[in-house]
Design a protein around this motif. Structure first.
Motif, PDB file in Angstrom:
ATOM      1  N   VAL A  94     -18.330   5.945 -51.781  1.00  0.00           N
ATOM      2  CA  VAL A  94     -18.453   6.696 -50.521  1.00  0.00           C
ATOM      3  C   VAL A  94     -17.203   7.530 -50.249  1.00  0.00           C
ATOM      4  CG1 VAL A  94     -18.779   6.506 -48.028  1.00  0.00           C
ATOM      5  CG2 VAL A  94     -20.026   4.972 -49.556  1.00  0.00           C
ATOM      6  N   PHE A  95     -16.040   6.946 -50.523  1.00  0.00           N
ATOM      7  CA  PHE A  95     -14.759   7.645 -50.325  1.00  0.00           C
ATOM      8  C   PHE A  95     -14.018   7.702 -51.667  1.00  0.00           C
ATOM      9  CE2 PHE A  95     -15.618   5.509 -46.217  1.00  0.00           C
ATOM     10  CZ  PHE A  95     -15.655   6.616 -45.384  1.00  0.00           C
ATOM     11  N   PRO A  96     -14.487   8.527 -52.587  1.00  0.00           N
ATOM     12  CA  PRO A  96     -13.902   8.535 -53.928  1.00  0.00           C
ATOM     13  C   PRO A  96     -12.510   9.157 -53.933  1.00  0.00           C
ATOM     14  CG  PRO A  96     -15.465  10.328 -53.712  1.00  0.00           C
ATOM     15  CD  PRO A  96     -15.575   9.506 -52.441  1.00  0.00           C
ATOM     16  N   PRO A  97     -11.676   8.738 -54.872  1.00  0.00           N
ATOM     17  CA  PRO A  97     -10.372   9.392 -55.014  1.00  0.00           C
ATOM     18  C   PRO A  97     -10.567  10.820 -55.484  1.00  0.00           C
ATOM     19  CG  PRO A  97     -10.769   7.881 -56.835  1.00  0.00           C
ATOM     20  CD  PRO A  97     -11.876   7.652 -55.849  1.00  0.00           C
ATOM     21  N   PRO A  98      -9.664  11.708 -55.130  1.00  0.00           N
ATOM     22  CA  PRO A  98      -9.818  13.118 -55.515  1.00  0.00           C
ATOM     23  C   PRO A  98      -9.580  13.320 -57.009  1.00  0.00           C
ATOM     24  CG  PRO A  98      -7.689  12.776 -54.492  1.00  0.00           C
ATOM     25  CD  PRO A  98      -8.440  11.477 -54.350  1.00  0.00           C
ATOM     26  N   THR A  99     -10.019  14.454 -57.491  1.00  0.00           N
ATOM     27  CA  THR A  99      -9.776  14.826 -58.884  1.00  0.00           C
ATOM     28  C   THR A  99      -8.315  15.235 -59.054  1.00  0.00           C
ATOM     29  OG1 THR A  99     -12.040  15.636 -59.058  1.00  0.00           O
ATOM     30  CG2 THR A  99     -10.476  16.369 -60.751  1.00  0.00           C
ATOM     31  N   PRO A 100      -7.642  14.699 -60.066  1.00  0.00           N
ATOM     32  CA  PRO A 100      -6.232  15.082 -60.281  1.00  0.00           C
ATOM     33  C   PRO A 100      -6.090  16.590 -60.446  1.00  0.00           C
ATOM     34  CG  PRO A 100      -6.806  13.189 -61.621  1.00  0.00           C
ATOM     35  CD  PRO A 100      -8.093  13.688 -61.038  1.00  0.00           C
ATOM     36  N   PRO A 101      -5.032  17.174 -59.935  1.00  0.00           N
ATOM     37  CA  PRO A 101      -4.870  18.632 -60.006  1.00  0.00           C
ATOM     38  C   PRO A 101      -4.596  19.102 -61.431  1.00  0.00           C
ATOM     39  CG  PRO A 101      -2.883  17.621 -59.137  1.00  0.00           C
ATOM     40  CD  PRO A 101      -3.902  16.521 -59.255  1.00  0.00           C
ATOM     41  N   ALA A 102      -5.148  20.262 -61.747  1.00  0.00           N
ATOM     42  CA  ALA A 102      -4.898  20.849 -63.065  1.00  0.00           C
ATOM     43  C   ALA A 102      -3.526  21.504 -63.099  1.00  0.00           C
ATOM     44  CB  ALA A 102      -5.979  21.883 -63.382  1.00  0.00           C
ATOM     45  N   SER A 103      -3.048  21.917 -61.926  1.00  0.00           N
ATOM     46  CA  SER A 103      -1.760  22.592 -61.844  1.00  0.00           C
ATOM     47  C   SER A 103      -0.621  21.580 -61.730  1.00  0.00           C
ATOM     48  CB  SER A 103      -1.741  23.528 -60.631  1.00  0.00           C
ATOM     49  OG  SER A 103      -0.439  24.011 -60.386  1.00  0.00           O
ATOM     50  N   PRO A 104       0.479  21.809 -62.430  1.00  0.00           N
ATOM     51  CA  PRO A 104       1.634  20.904 -62.325  1.00  0.00           C
ATOM     52  C   PRO A 104       2.518  21.188 -61.117  1.00  0.00           C
ATOM     53  CG  PRO A 104       2.098  22.633 -63.912  1.00  0.00           C
ATOM     54  CD  PRO A 104       0.684  22.867 -63.425  1.00  0.00           C
ATOM     55  N   LYS A 105       2.113  22.145 -60.285  1.00  0.00           N
ATOM     56  CA  LYS A 105       2.948  22.527 -59.154  1.00  0.00           C
ATOM     57  C   LYS A 105       3.161  21.354 -58.201  1.00  0.00           C
ATOM     58  CE  LYS A 105       1.693  27.438 -59.088  1.00  0.00           C
ATOM     59  NZ  LYS A 105       1.084  28.531 -58.291  1.00  0.00           N
ATOM     60  N   LYS A 106       4.357  21.336 -57.610  1.00  0.00           N
ATOM     61  CA  LYS A 106       4.727  20.255 -56.704  1.00  0.00           C
ATOM     62  C   LYS A 106       3.788  20.202 -55.500  1.00  0.00           C
ATOM     63  CE  LYS A 106       9.066  19.608 -56.166  1.00  0.00           C
ATOM     64  NZ  LYS A 106      10.486  19.737 -55.738  1.00  0.00           N
ATOM     65  N   GLU A 107       3.356  21.390 -54.990  1.00  0.00           N
ATOM     66  CA  GLU A 107       2.475  21.411 -53.824  1.00  0.00           C
ATOM     67  C   GLU A 107       1.135  20.768 -54.149  1.00  0.00           C
ATOM     68  OE1 GLU A 107       3.961  23.969 -55.125  1.00  0.00           O
ATOM     69  OE2 GLU A 107       5.359  24.770 -53.625  1.00  0.00           O
ATOM     70  N   SER A 108       0.611  21.031 -55.354  1.00  0.00           N
ATOM     71  CA  SER A 108      -0.666  20.455 -55.765  1.00  0.00           C
ATOM     72  C   SER A 108      -0.558  18.944 -55.891  1.00  0.00           C
ATOM     73  CB  SER A 108      -1.121  21.065 -57.099  1.00  0.00           C
ATOM     74  OG  SER A 108      -1.290  22.450 -56.995  1.00  0.00           O
ATOM     75  N   ALA A 109       0.551  18.476 -56.464  1.00  0.00           N
ATOM     76  CA  ALA A 109       0.763  17.035 -56.623  1.00  0.00           C
ATOM     77  C   ALA A 109       0.871  16.351 -55.271  1.00  0.00           C
ATOM     78  CB  ALA A 109       2.015  16.785 -57.450  1.00  0.00           C
ATOM     79  N   ALA A 110       1.558  16.989 -54.334  1.00  0.00           N
ATOM     80  CA  ALA A 110       1.716  16.417 -52.996  1.00  0.00           C
ATOM     81  C   ALA A 110       0.383  16.347 -52.266  1.00  0.00           C
ATOM     82  CB  ALA A 110       2.715  17.249 -52.192  1.00  0.00           C
ATOM     83  N   ARG A 111      -0.424  17.406 -52.435  1.00  0.00           N
ATOM     84  CA  ARG A 111      -1.741  17.415 -51.798  1.00  0.00           C
ATOM     85  C   ARG A 111      -2.634  16.327 -52.391  1.00  0.00           C
ATOM     86  NH1 ARG A 111      -3.325  22.043 -53.419  1.00  0.00           N
ATOM     87  NH2 ARG A 111      -2.023  23.163 -51.916  1.00  0.00           N
ATOM     88  N   TYR A 112      -2.548  16.167 -53.700  1.00  0.00           N
ATOM     89  CA  TYR A 112      -3.333  15.140 -54.394  1.00  0.00           C
ATOM     90  C   TYR A 112      -2.939  13.747 -53.898  1.00  0.00           C
ATOM     91  CZ  TYR A 112      -4.798  12.025 -58.180  1.00  0.00           C
ATOM     92  OH  TYR A 112      -5.334  10.994 -58.903  1.00  0.00           O
ATOM     93  N   GLU A 113      -1.655  13.494 -53.783  1.00  0.00           N
ATOM     94  CA  GLU A 113      -1.190  12.191 -53.310  1.00  0.00           C
ATOM     95  C   GLU A 113      -1.656  11.930 -51.879  1.00  0.00           C
ATOM     96  OE1 GLU A 113       0.269   9.804 -54.927  1.00  0.00           O
ATOM     97  OE2 GLU A 113       0.278  10.953 -56.786  1.00  0.00           O
TER      98      GLU A 113
END
Length: 350
Positions: free
Chosen positions: A243-262
């Motif tokens: 129901v509340f799945p974890p998001p897909t890991p970002p393809a981009s290595p950018k710090k902003e993408s990693a922070a959003r993913y976390e």
């Protein structure tokens, strides 16, 4: 669209309800089920809309007409000083007046099969709903029927041209007043677009109301199957993960993408944790339903209706929650919860 109930110049919410005060505490209270005319007036919906022509300036002194496009504006009966433009539409769009939305339920109301329960408007008035309560004892879940679920039909009508007229099941669990929404996109639902064929199709749809009501029998069977399906800790975690799945890991290595993913991972984890807590509360440990798929499903719907914030701080307001639980992201989340629960039932049949 604003995620709020519409309000009149007197500061009153454009909403009515019968007897019991809703959990959000808004609207005008009526002591008994009203007639359509009484409901429309009490909800502040006794106004019409019209397609108004659009003009543009060719020069300072000369204006022209925008052909084929119109503004949808409230007209006769509108009491607010400001007259908003709900949306701009084409010639194909046909408005459905508030009184016509109420008349959809005439066969049920006149036949004593349903009564008006709530009605109101959201935003500036561009979205209107009518909720009717079906007669009868409703749905009883559990060995002794301890968990009661009321049977409702919800009609929503948009004056902004961005959604169809929609009628859907909205069972409401009495024990904690959460809405077991069967979603607009995924559950039993009638949808009629605002075209020239709209009124004819709505008349035909009225003839399907018996079939809609009969559809509750299928829903009742699903609920009862949920209540007889035990869930262990591992299965409960798997259900909430679905129901509340974890998001897909970002393809981009950018710090902003990693922070959003976390942040998204943490948000999904928090949602699952809250539902785990609700799974163990007394409301979900009624005799005959404790530790079952029914309790897990209700932990999600209760969380969505009363605690869930979908990344938008405005959803914290009572009227924002109403918008979310019936029409927005909350409704879709509950649809996923219902769908995943049915998948568990089907998997155990095989």
């Amino acid at each position: 669209m604003a995620h709020e109930l519409a309000f009149g110049d007197d500061g009153a919410a454009r909403m009515m309800y019968v007897e019991e005060v809703p959990w959000h505490g808004l609207g005008k209270r009526l002591n008994s089920p009203p007639t359509a005319e009484e409901a429309i007036k009490a909800a502040g919906l006794d106004w019409t809309v019209a397609r108004a022509p659009l003009f543009y300036h060719e020069s300072v002194e000369q204006t022209g007409v925008v052909r084929g496009h119109y503004a949808i504006v409230p007209t006769e009966g509108w009491t607010k000083r400001e007259r908003p433009v709900f949306w701009v539409v084409t010639e194909q769009y046909q408005p459905l007046q508030n009184v016509e939305a109420f008349s959809f339920f005439d066969p049920l109301i006149d036949g004593g099969q349903a009564t008006y329960e709530t009605a109101g408007a959201l935003g500036e008035g561009e979205r209107v709903w009518v909720l009717t309560k079906l007669a009868g004892d409703g749905i009883r879940v559990g060995r002794g029927g301890e968990d009661a679920v009321g049977r409702y039909l919800l009609l929503s009508n948009s004056h902004d041209g961005r959604s169809a007229v929609q009628v859907k099941f909205t069972p409401i669990r009495v024990v904690c007043n959460n809405t077991l929404t069967l979603a607009l996109k995924r559950g039993p639902c009638l949808k009629v677009e605002h075209t020239r064929e709209m009124k004819r199709r709505l008349e035909l749809a009225k003839q399907l109301l018996v079939e809609i009501i009969d559809g509750y029998a299928e829903i009742e069977q699903a609920f009862k199957r949920f209540a007889t399906t035990p869930l262990g800790d591992k299965e409960l975690h798997a259900y909430l993960d679905a129901v509340f799945p974890p998001p897909t890991p970002p393809a981009s290595p950018k710090k902003e993408s990693a922070a959003r993913y976390e942040a998204e991972c943490e948000r999904a984890k928090r949602h699952r944790g809250c539902c785990m807590e609700l799974f163990g509360t007394w409301r979900n440990r009624l005799p005959g339903t404790a530790g079952t798929l029914w309790a897990a499903y209700n932990s999600v719907t209760e969380y969505v209706d009363h605690y869930y914030v979908a990344g938008n701080s405005r959803a914290l307001s009572p009227s924002g929650r109403l918008q979310s639980m019936w029409f927005g992201r909350g409704s879709l989340t509950k649809a996923v919860a219902f769908s995943k629960a049915r998948e568990i039932i089907e998997s155990r049949r095989n």
